[in-house]
Design an enzyme around this catalytic site. Structure first.
Site, short mmCIF file in Angstrom:
data_model
loop_
_atom_site.label_atom_id
_atom_site.label_comp_id
_atom_site.label_asym_id
_atom_site.label_seq_id
_atom_site.Cartn_x
_atom_site.Cartn_y
_atom_site.Cartn_z
N GLU A 165 3.98 74.54 34.73
CA GLU A 165 3.27 75.30 35.79
C GLU A 165 2.15 76.18 35.25
O GLU A 165 2.10 77.38 35.53
CB GLU A 165 4.27 76.12 36.61
CG GLU A 165 5.22 75.25 37.40
CD GLU A 165 5.96 76.00 38.52
OE1 GLU A 165 5.83 77.22 38.62
OE2 GLU A 165 6.67 75.32 39.27
N GLU A 364 10.90 69.58 38.98
CA GLU A 364 11.63 70.64 39.67
C GLU A 364 11.56 70.39 41.17
O GLU A 364 10.53 69.97 41.69
CB GLU A 364 11.05 72.04 39.40
CG GLU A 364 11.32 72.57 38.02
CD GLU A 364 10.80 73.98 37.79
OE1 GLU A 364 10.73 74.78 38.74
OE2 GLU A 364 10.45 74.28 36.63
#
Ligand code: BGP
Length: 480
Positions: A165, A364
């Site tokens: 991320e 995720e």
């Protein structure tokens, strides 16, 4: 669109689950580990810090045995840079190398494919003190660090994720651990991370003949609040800033045009150093990994609009004159206010595949909730089963739409400390018995979702039904 003949998940689909080092290992300063920015960040009083987390460092054998019992084909975890290089550069910590050798070998013993994130929010504090990602020396430090990983683990690890991320670290820098800097500096940091990532991809292909590597951003499709052309434009610009800026550089070696011109207009363009352009163009990911939680909804924003709040990974506030985040009235929310949008998952998979034509692995996807342990040692997390079932259904539809998806790692394998909301926000299939500040016995309990996911995996995604009665009949909730 529905399919009359819905094909199933591909054979050898990688059903998995994930964690990250700072959120689950604990042993924050043990066996030579140095401090990362997560170890020094200010934590709200009464909220869990990362010192003990769920003590995976000492309990990895029993934890991986549980993951094997659940049937995982792949386990996504991260390596703590500061366990390998306590100062971020310089001397290698042999105990750190040995720990991850053990983790990898334990996975392989059970036939679980290890998938390694090389950097998950935990920049070494020593590098941060020397300027962090704004300092180009951090690019060299990262290259050296990943070289050590490839040389030590490349014989056994096939799947590598560069930076978790990166887009969220840039857009939500303060809450994810690095404090505030100017927007211009943030975009320069981002550029340096892009170059570091490119160097890691090039090196992986050089050192690990069987290695496959890809970026791992957080992708959130951005909906226009209405069909007004201005709202659609706002959604496109925000999506370019939030999603495509990062993936375009990773895949095409150049910035997304809309994102670049937004930066130009805001006078926050990054500066290319000599050689950056060639490096960015020479690097190629083998796949795209992305984290998906939900979608964002925006409307066009006036120049004089005041923007409230700070937002987080999944909550958009806005930027005056560009876009304004609004509540999507069609979607429910979790107890922590994050929207739930399974169809948005199908949209995201189709969009990412359509743009980049690379195989996709989901690294995720999950729901953070307040779970409770019953007196007889059970956790009835039907909301988690419901969330995951709906997302898996949509993933299957996206595969039927043509998206090449080869794996799915829900967040998280076990309960761990949230990135900014403590331990009460639980995501795992395995309950860890501790509170925000009391460690209790840290015992592991299998949630109802553990048994459910076990069945999902054993049927290769065919049986998604929620048969809680059977599962809680005698086996569910037993501790190990
Ligand atoms: C992602 C991070 C994870 C994880 C997850 C849930 O942004 O990659 O580390 O924490 O979000 O977020 P949170 O822990 O804030 O609920």
């Amino acid at each position: 669109m529905k399919y009359t003949n819905l094909k199933g998940f591909p054979e050898n689909f990688l059903w998995g689950a994930g964690t990250s080092a700072f959120q689950c290992e604990g042993a924050a300063l043990e066996d030579g580990k140095g401090k990362s920015i997560q170890d020094i960040k200010t934590i709200q009083q009464g909220m869990a810090d990362y010192c003990v987390a769920c003590d995976f460092y000492h309990r990895y054998k029993e934890d991986i045995a549980l993951l094997a019992e659940m049937g995982l084909k792949v386990f996504r975890f991260s390596i703590a840079w500061t366990r390998i290089l306590p100062e971020g550069v310089g001397e290698v910590n042999r105990k750190g190398i040995a720990f991850y050798n053990e983790v990898i070998d334990t996975c392989l013993k059970y036939g679980i494919e290890p998938m390694v994130t090389m950097y998950h929010f935990d920049l070494p504090a020593a590098l941060d003190a020397a300027g962090g990602w704004l300092n180009p020396a951090t690019i060299d430090a990262f290259e050296e660090y990943v070289r050590i990983l490839f040389e030590n683990y490349g014989d056994r690890v096939k799947y590598w994720l560069t930076i978790n991320e990166q887009n969220m670290m840039i857009l939500h820098r303060a809450i994810l651990g690095s404090g505030e800097v100017s927007k211009k500096d943030t975009m320069q940091e981002n550029h340096h991370m892009m170059v570091a990532q490119a160097k890691a991809m090039i090196l992986c292909h050089k050192i690990c003949p069987n290695g496959k590597i890809g970026p791992a951003p957080n992708v959130s499709i951005v909906y226009p609040f209405s069909c007004k052309p201005e709202d659609v434009l706002a959604a496109n610009i925000y999506s370019a800033i939030r999603n495509w800026l990062y993936l375009d550089v990773a895949v095409f070696g150049e910035y997304n045009a809309l994102a670049w011109n937004y930066m130009r207009e805001k006078d926050i363009l990054p500066v290319y150093a000599e050689g950056d352009e060639e490096i960015l163009r020479a690097a190629h990911p083998d796949f795209i990994a992305f984290n998906y939680y939900n979608t964002q909804t925006v409307t066009a924003c006036r120049e004089d609009q005041s923007i409230e709040g700070k937002g987080d990974q999944q909550t958009t506030t806005g930027e005056a004159g560009i876009y304004l985040g609004l509540k999507n009235p069609h979607l429910p929310r979790t107890s922590f206010g994050w929207l739930i949008d399974p169809v948005g998952f199908r949209n995201a998979l189709n969009e990412v595949y359509g743009r980049y034509h690379l195989p996709i692995v989901i690294t995720e996807n999950g729901i953070g909730e307040y779970d409770s342990l019953t007196e007889d040692g059970r956790i009835h997390d039907s909301y988690r089963i419901d969330f995951l079932r709906k997302h898996i259904e949509q993933m299957r539809l996206a595969i039927n739409d043509g998206a090449d998806v080869f794996g799915y790692c829900p967040w998280s394998a076990m309960d761990l400390v949230s990135s900014h909301q403590g331990f009460s926000k639980r995501y795992g299939f395995i309950y860890v018995n501790r509170t925000e500040t009391e460690m209790l016995d840290l015992k592991r309990y299998k949630k109802d979702s553990f048994y459910w996911y076990q069945r999902v995996i054993s049927t290769n995604g065919e049986d998604l039904s929620d048969r809680q009665e059977d599962e809680s009949n005698g086996i569910s909730g037993k501790t190990i």
